[in-house]
Design a protein around this motif. Sequence first.
Motif, PDB file in Angstrom:
ATOM      1  N   LEU A  53       0.841  -1.195   0.000  1.00 44.31           N
ATOM      2  CA  LEU A  53       0.000   0.000   0.000  1.00 44.31           C
ATOM      3  C   LEU A  53       0.875   1.244   0.000  1.00 44.31           C
ATOM      4  O   LEU A  53       1.906   1.278   0.672  1.00 44.31           O
ATOM      5  CB  LEU A  53      -0.889   0.033   1.248  1.00 44.31           C
ATOM      6  CG  LEU A  53      -1.848  -1.140   1.435  1.00 44.31           C
ATOM      7  CD1 LEU A  53      -2.564  -1.004   2.775  1.00 44.31           C
ATOM      8  CD2 LEU A  53      -2.844  -1.219   0.299  1.00 44.31           C
ATOM      9  N   ASP A  54       0.440   2.248  -0.744  1.00 44.00           N
ATOM     10  CA  ASP A  54       1.147   3.526  -0.685  1.00 44.00           C
ATOM     11  C   ASP A  54       0.622   4.327   0.505  1.00 44.00           C
ATOM     12  O   ASP A  54      -0.216   3.838   1.276  1.00 44.00           O
ATOM     13  CB  ASP A  54       1.036   4.292  -2.009  1.00 44.00           C
ATOM     14  CG  ASP A  54      -0.370   4.738  -2.368  1.00 44.00           C
ATOM     15  OD1 ASP A  54      -1.259   4.797  -1.486  1.00 44.00           O
ATOM     16  OD2 ASP A  54      -0.598   5.056  -3.549  1.00 44.00           O
ATOM     17  N   ALA A  55       1.089   5.539   0.674  1.00 45.67           N
ATOM     18  CA  ALA A  55       0.718   6.353   1.836  1.00 45.67           C
ATOM     19  C   ALA A  55      -0.769   6.679   1.871  1.00 45.67           C
ATOM     20  O   ALA A  55      -1.308   7.004   2.933  1.00 45.67           O
ATOM     21  CB  ALA A  55       1.545   7.637   1.856  1.00 45.67           C
ATOM     22  N   GLN A  56      -1.427   6.573   0.717  1.00 47.27           N
ATOM     23  CA  GLN A  56      -2.868   6.843   0.669  1.00 47.27           C
ATOM     24  C   GLN A  56      -3.692   5.566   0.756  1.00 47.27           C
ATOM     25  O   GLN A  56      -4.907   5.590   0.592  1.00 47.27           O
ATOM     26  CB  GLN A  56      -3.202   7.605  -0.609  1.00 47.27           C
ATOM     27  CG  GLN A  56      -2.586   8.987  -0.634  1.00 47.27           C
ATOM     28  CD  GLN A  56      -2.856   9.712  -1.936  1.00 47.27           C
ATOM     29  OE1 GLN A  56      -3.069   9.100  -2.983  1.00 47.27           O
ATOM     30  NE2 GLN A  56      -2.852  11.023  -1.874  1.00 47.27           N
ATOM     31  N   GLY A  57      -3.026   4.451   1.002  1.00 45.98           N
ATOM     32  CA  GLY A  57      -3.715   3.176   1.162  1.00 45.98           C
ATOM     33  C   GLY A  57      -4.081   2.497  -0.141  1.00 45.98           C
ATOM     34  O   GLY A  57      -4.957   1.635  -0.163  1.00 45.98           O
ATOM     35  N   CYS A  58      -3.411   2.842  -1.229  1.00 49.40           N
ATOM     36  CA  CYS A  58      -3.717   2.281  -2.546  1.00 49.40           C
ATOM     37  C   CYS A  58      -2.687   1.237  -2.960  1.00 49.40           C
ATOM     38  O   CYS A  58      -1.493   1.424  -2.752  1.00 49.40           O
ATOM     39  CB  CYS A  58      -3.735   3.383  -3.598  1.00 49.40           C
ATOM     40  SG  CYS A  58      -4.981   4.643  -3.311  1.00 49.40           S
ATOM     41  N   THR A  59      -3.166   0.173  -3.572  1.00 48.48           N
ATOM     42  CA  THR A  59      -2.284  -0.826  -4.174  1.00 48.48           C
ATOM     43  C   THR A  59      -1.977  -0.405  -5.610  1.00 48.48           C
ATOM     44  O   THR A  59      -2.555   0.550  -6.136  1.00 48.48           O
ATOM     45  CB  THR A  59      -2.969  -2.201  -4.221  1.00 48.48           C
ATOM     46  OG1 THR A  59      -4.129  -2.098  -5.070  1.00 48.48           O
ATOM     47  CG2 THR A  59      -3.356  -2.700  -2.840  1.00 48.48           C
ATOM     48  N   ALA A  60      -1.109  -1.164  -6.269  1.00 48.91           N
ATOM     49  CA  ALA A  60      -0.804  -0.897  -7.680  1.00 48.91           C
ATOM     50  C   ALA A  60      -2.060  -1.015  -8.538  1.00 48.91           C
ATOM     51  O   ALA A  60      -2.290  -0.198  -9.434  1.00 48.91           O
ATOM     52  CB  ALA A  60       0.271  -1.859  -8.173  1.00 48.91           C
ATOM     53  N   LEU A  61      -2.903  -2.004  -8.255  1.00 51.35           N
ATOM     54  CA  LEU A  61      -4.134  -2.174  -9.026  1.00 51.35           C
ATOM     55  C   LEU A  61      -5.058  -0.974  -8.856  1.00 51.35           C
ATOM     56  O   LEU A  61      -5.639  -0.487  -9.842  1.00 51.35           O
ATOM     57  CB  LEU A  61      -4.854  -3.466  -8.630  1.00 51.35           C
ATOM     58  CG  LEU A  61      -6.177  -3.725  -9.339  1.00 51.35           C
ATOM     59  CD1 LEU A  61      -5.981  -3.791 -10.855  1.00 51.35           C
ATOM     60  CD2 LEU A  61      -6.808  -4.997  -8.822  1.00 51.35           C
ATOM     61  N   VAL A  62      -5.196  -0.492  -7.642  1.00 49.96           N
ATOM     62  CA  VAL A  62      -6.040   0.691  -7.410  1.00 49.96           C
ATOM     63  C   VAL A  62      -5.485   1.880  -8.163  1.00 49.96           C
ATOM     64  O   VAL A  62      -6.234   2.635  -8.798  1.00 49.96           O
ATOM     65  CB  VAL A  62      -6.160   0.980  -5.900  1.00 49.96           C
ATOM     66  CG1 VAL A  62      -6.824   2.322  -5.648  1.00 49.96           C
ATOM     67  CG2 VAL A  62      -6.926  -0.134  -5.202  1.00 49.96           C
ATOM     68  N   ARG A  63      -4.170   2.081  -8.127  1.00 46.80           N
ATOM     69  CA  ARG A  63      -3.539   3.197  -8.845  1.00 46.80           C
ATOM     70  C   ARG A  63      -3.781   3.080 -10.358  1.00 46.80           C
ATOM     71  O   ARG A  63      -4.095   4.059 -11.018  1.00 46.80           O
ATOM     72  CB  ARG A  63      -2.043   3.255  -8.564  1.00 46.80           C
ATOM     73  CG  ARG A  63      -1.718   3.769  -7.201  1.00 46.80           C
ATOM     74  CD  ARG A  63      -1.929   5.246  -7.167  1.00 46.80           C
ATOM     75  NE  ARG A  63      -1.745   5.744  -5.825  1.00 46.80           N
ATOM     76  CZ  ARG A  63      -2.089   6.943  -5.470  1.00 46.80           C
ATOM     77  NH1 ARG A  63      -2.631   7.774  -6.331  1.00 46.80           N
ATOM     78  NH2 ARG A  63      -1.906   7.357  -4.236  1.00 46.80           N
ATOM     79  N   ALA A  64      -3.612   1.880 -10.901  1.00 46.26           N
ATOM     80  CA  ALA A  64      -3.835   1.677 -12.339  1.00 46.26           C
ATOM     81  C   ALA A  64      -5.286   1.946 -12.707  1.00 46.26           C
ATOM     82  O   ALA A  64      -5.570   2.580 -13.725  1.00 46.26           O
ATOM     83  CB  ALA A  64      -3.443   0.252 -12.745  1.00 46.26           C
ATOM     84  N   THR A  65      -6.201   1.491 -11.874  1.00 48.91           N
ATOM     85  CA  THR A  65      -7.621   1.701 -12.139  1.00 48.91           C
ATOM     86  C   THR A  65      -7.985   3.169 -12.062  1.00 48.91           C
ATOM     87  O   THR A  65      -8.689   3.697 -12.923  1.00 48.91           O
ATOM     88  CB  THR A  65      -8.470   0.885 -11.138  1.00 48.91           C
ATOM     89  OG1 THR A  65      -8.110  -0.488 -11.242  1.00 48.91           O
ATOM     90  CG2 THR A  65      -9.947   1.046 -11.401  1.00 48.91           C
ATOM     91  N   ALA A  66      -7.479   3.858 -11.056  1.00 49.25           N
ATOM     92  CA  ALA A  66      -7.767   5.283 -10.891  1.00 49.25           C
ATOM     93  C   ALA A  66      -7.220   6.098 -12.057  1.00 49.25           C
ATOM     94  O   ALA A  66      -7.799   7.109 -12.444  1.00 49.25           O
ATOM     95  CB  ALA A  66      -7.181   5.783  -9.568  1.00 49.25           C
ATOM     96  N   ALA A  67      -6.105   5.627 -12.621  1.00 49.82           N
ATOM     97  CA  ALA A  67      -5.503   6.346 -13.756  1.00 49.82           C
ATOM     98  C   ALA A  67      -6.080   5.851 -15.085  1.00 49.82           C
ATOM     99  O   ALA A  67      -5.645   6.275 -16.146  1.00 49.82           O
ATOM    100  CB  ALA A  67      -3.984   6.160 -13.725  1.00 49.82           C
ATOM    101  N   ALA A  68      -7.054   4.949 -15.021  1.00 51.91           N
ATOM    102  CA  ALA A  68      -7.749   4.398 -16.188  1.00 51.91           C
ATOM    103  C   ALA A  68      -6.861   3.520 -17.058  1.00 51.91           C
ATOM    104  O   ALA A  68      -7.022   3.457 -18.264  1.00 51.91           O
ATOM    105  CB  ALA A  68      -8.401   5.507 -17.022  1.00 51.91           C
ATOM    106  N   TYR A  69      -5.910   2.815 -16.447  1.00 53.49           N
ATOM    107  CA  TYR A  69      -5.039   1.896 -17.183  1.00 53.49           C
ATOM    108  C   TYR A  69      -5.438   0.448 -16.982  1.00 53.49           C
ATOM    109  O   TYR A  69      -4.952  -0.418 -17.675  1.00 53.49           O
ATOM    110  CB  TYR A  69      -3.575   2.067 -16.763  1.00 53.49           C
ATOM    111  CG  TYR A  69      -3.014   3.422 -17.089  1.00 53.49           C
ATOM    112  CD1 TYR A  69      -2.945   3.861 -18.401  1.00 53.49           C
ATOM    113  CD2 TYR A  69      -2.566   4.259 -16.082  1.00 53.49           C
ATOM    114  CE1 TYR A  69      -2.434   5.110 -18.692  1.00 53.49           C
ATOM    115  CE2 TYR A  69      -2.039   5.505 -16.374  1.00 53.49           C
ATOM    116  CZ  TYR A  69      -1.979   5.925 -17.682  1.00 53.49           C
ATOM    117  OH  TYR A  69      -1.469   7.160 -17.972  1.00 53.49           O
ATOM    118  N   ALA A  70      -6.288   0.175 -16.013  1.00 60.04           N
ATOM    119  CA  ALA A  70      -6.667  -1.213 -15.747  1.00 60.04           C
ATOM    120  C   ALA A  70      -8.002  -1.525 -16.378  1.00 60.04           C
ATOM    121  O   ALA A  70      -8.769  -0.676 -16.708  1.00 60.04           O
ATOM    122  CB  ALA A  70      -6.725  -1.473 -14.250  1.00 60.04           C
TER     123      ALA A  70
END
Length: 70
Positions: A53-70
């Motif tokens: 988890l990053d400092a905001q509690g996000c995994t790599a999958l969450v980050r990819a999804t939020a950036a519209a890459y997943a």
Amino acid sequence: NGRTEVVKELVRAGAALDLQDKYQYSALILAADRGHTEAVRELVRAGAALDLLDAQGCTALVRATAAAYA
């Protein structure tokens, strides 16, 4: 680009894949956040932790999804 060749070389050299910076970003989280698909594949193949988890509690999958890459 995700500098896939650099990622491959670091993996071959035994780099610690799951190190996190002061924001708790790992190489996998950053690659996923920026849409570097090939770098993500290499890191996952090499065994990078998927559940960090990053400092905001996000995994790599969450980050990819939020950036519209997943």
